[in-house]
Scaffold this motif. Structure first.
Motif, PDB file in Angstrom:
ATOM      1  N   SER A   1     -25.229 -50.964  40.559  1.00 24.42           N
ATOM      2  CA  SER A   1     -26.266 -50.342  40.292  1.00 24.42           C
ATOM      3  C   SER A   1     -27.654 -50.976  40.777  1.00 24.42           C
ATOM      4  CB  SER A   1     -26.569 -49.730  38.638  1.00 24.42           C
ATOM      5  OG  SER A   1     -26.835 -51.065  38.139  1.00 24.42           O
ATOM      6  N   GLN A   2     -27.608 -52.391  40.820  1.00 26.90           N
ATOM      7  CA  GLN A   2     -28.803 -52.894  41.363  1.00 26.90           C
ATOM      8  C   GLN A   2     -28.673 -52.834  42.734  1.00 26.90           C
ATOM      9  OE1 GLN A   2     -31.396 -53.889  39.726  1.00 26.90           O
ATOM     10  NE2 GLN A   2     -30.251 -53.171  37.956  1.00 26.90           N
TER      11      GLN A   2
ATOM     12  N   PRO B   1     -28.594 -47.599  45.826  1.00 24.49           N
ATOM     13  CA  PRO B   1     -29.940 -46.872  45.473  1.00 24.49           C
ATOM     14  C   PRO B   1     -29.468 -45.472  44.735  1.00 24.49           C
ATOM     15  CG  PRO B   1     -29.596 -46.535  47.842  1.00 24.49           C
ATOM     16  CD  PRO B   1     -28.558 -47.620  47.424  1.00 24.49           C
TER      17      PRO B   1
ATOM     18  N   ILE C   1     -27.309 -45.219  42.337  1.00 29.31           N
ATOM     19  CA  ILE C   1     -26.648 -45.306  40.817  1.00 29.31           C
ATOM     20  C   ILE C   1     -27.799 -45.985  39.821  1.00 29.31           C
ATOM     21  CG2 ILE C   1     -24.690 -46.532  39.888  1.00 29.31           C
ATOM     22  CD1 ILE C   1     -23.670 -44.797  41.587  1.00 29.31           C
ATOM     23  N   THR C   2     -27.826 -45.305  38.873  1.00 32.14           N
ATOM     24  CA  THR C   2     -28.617 -45.856  37.730  1.00 32.14           C
ATOM     25  C   THR C   2     -27.880 -46.140  36.621  1.00 32.14           C
ATOM     26  OG1 THR C   2     -29.497 -43.848  37.181  1.00 32.14           O
ATOM     27  CG2 THR C   2     -30.840 -44.827  38.960  1.00 32.14           C
ATOM     28  N   VAL C   3     -28.185 -47.160  35.900  1.00 32.88           N
ATOM     29  CA  VAL C   3     -27.595 -47.465  34.471  1.00 32.88           C
ATOM     30  C   VAL C   3     -28.850 -47.720  33.732  1.00 32.88           C
ATOM     31  CG1 VAL C   3     -26.192 -49.184  33.444  1.00 32.88           C
ATOM     32  CG2 VAL C   3     -25.477 -48.432  35.658  1.00 32.88           C
ATOM     33  N   ALA C   4     -28.842 -47.411  32.370  1.00 38.22           N
ATOM     34  CA  ALA C   4     -30.138 -47.488  31.654  1.00 38.22           C
ATOM     35  C   ALA C   4     -30.103 -48.700  31.052  1.00 38.22           C
ATOM     36  CB  ALA C   4     -29.861 -46.304  30.495  1.00 38.22           C
ATOM     37  N   ASN C   5     -28.830 -49.435  30.515  1.00 34.64           N
ATOM     38  CA  ASN C   5     -28.908 -50.546  29.909  1.00 34.64           C
ATOM     39  C   ASN C   5     -27.378 -51.184  30.063  1.00 34.64           C
ATOM     40  OD1 ASN C   5     -27.576 -49.226  27.827  1.00 34.64           O
ATOM     41  ND2 ASN C   5     -29.701 -49.068  26.565  1.00 34.64           N
TER      42      ASN C   5
ATOM     43  N   THR D   1     -25.000 -49.353  28.035  1.00 31.25           N
ATOM     44  CA  THR D   1     -24.416 -48.052  28.827  1.00 31.25           C
ATOM     45  C   THR D   1     -23.254 -48.494  29.917  1.00 31.25           C
ATOM     46  OG1 THR D   1     -26.706 -47.025  28.748  1.00 31.25           O
ATOM     47  CG2 THR D   1     -25.054 -46.269  30.281  1.00 31.25           C
TER      48      THR D   1
ATOM     49  N   PHE E   1     -25.893 -42.953  32.457  1.00 31.38           N
ATOM     50  CA  PHE E   1     -25.354 -43.314  33.929  1.00 31.38           C
ATOM     51  C   PHE E   1     -25.539 -42.088  34.881  1.00 31.38           C
ATOM     52  CE2 PHE E   1     -21.390 -43.652  36.630  1.00 31.38           C
ATOM     53  CZ  PHE E   1     -21.850 -44.811  37.164  1.00 31.38           C
TER      54      PHE E   1
ATOM     55  N   SER F   1     -26.212 -40.089  42.213  1.00 27.14           N
ATOM     56  CA  SER F   1     -26.870 -39.214  42.994  1.00 27.14           C
ATOM     57  C   SER F   1     -26.029 -38.161  43.763  1.00 27.14           C
ATOM     58  CB  SER F   1     -27.695 -39.722  43.906  1.00 27.14           C
ATOM     59  OG  SER F   1     -27.250 -40.487  44.590  1.00 27.14           O
TER      60      SER F   1
ATOM     61  N   THR G   1     -22.251 -41.489  47.642  1.00 28.51           N
ATOM     62  CA  THR G   1     -22.627 -42.480  46.666  1.00 28.51           C
ATOM     63  C   THR G   1     -21.650 -42.802  45.695  1.00 28.51           C
ATOM     64  OG1 THR G   1     -25.129 -41.842  46.652  1.00 28.51           O
ATOM     65  CG2 THR G   1     -24.349 -43.488  45.224  1.00 28.51           C
TER      66      THR G   1
END
Length: 114
Positions: A18-19, A22, A24-28, A31, A84, A87, A91
């Motif tokens: 996720s890092q 671009p 992909i987002t993970v809250a914490n 998650t 999670f 996009s 991706t």
């Protein structure tokens, strides 16, 4: 014990990817663990059904359609888990390929010598 370690390593791979990617987002981290558990459960129960139903297409494409199935599972996880987000399909496809590579590398570190 080894199953929990594999889930934690998968969660670490999800956070690292996720890092890197671009879309992909993970809250914490919680998650990420939930994503790892959900991916494992979907791979255990849903993936064999999808492979069975799409067997003619998979044979016709010489197995390349399995990448599409993996991307669909990642998109499904993105819809099921609120922290999670994925996009798009490309991706998810890239994420599933890189996750498989990361997991195989990390799981190879767990092999015990006989």
């Amino acid at each position: 014990m080894k199953i929990f370690l594999k889930l934690l390593l998968t969660a670490v791979a999800v956070v690292v990817l996720s890092q890197m990617l671009p879309g992909i987002t993970v809250a914490n981290y919680g998650t990420a663990i939930l994503v790892a558990v959900t991916i494992s459960l979907l791979n255990m129960f849903v993936r064999p059904l999808l492979v069975l139903f799409t067997l003619p297409v998979t044979i016709l494409t010489l197995g390349l359609f399995l990448f599409v199935i993996n991307a669909c599972i990642i998109l499904l996880v993105g819809n099921l888990i609120t922290g999670f987000a994925v996009s798009g399909f490309l991706t998810a496809l890239l994420f599933s390929v890189l996750l498989s590579i990361f997991r195989s590398f990390l799981f190879s570190l767990l092999k015990e010598e006989k």
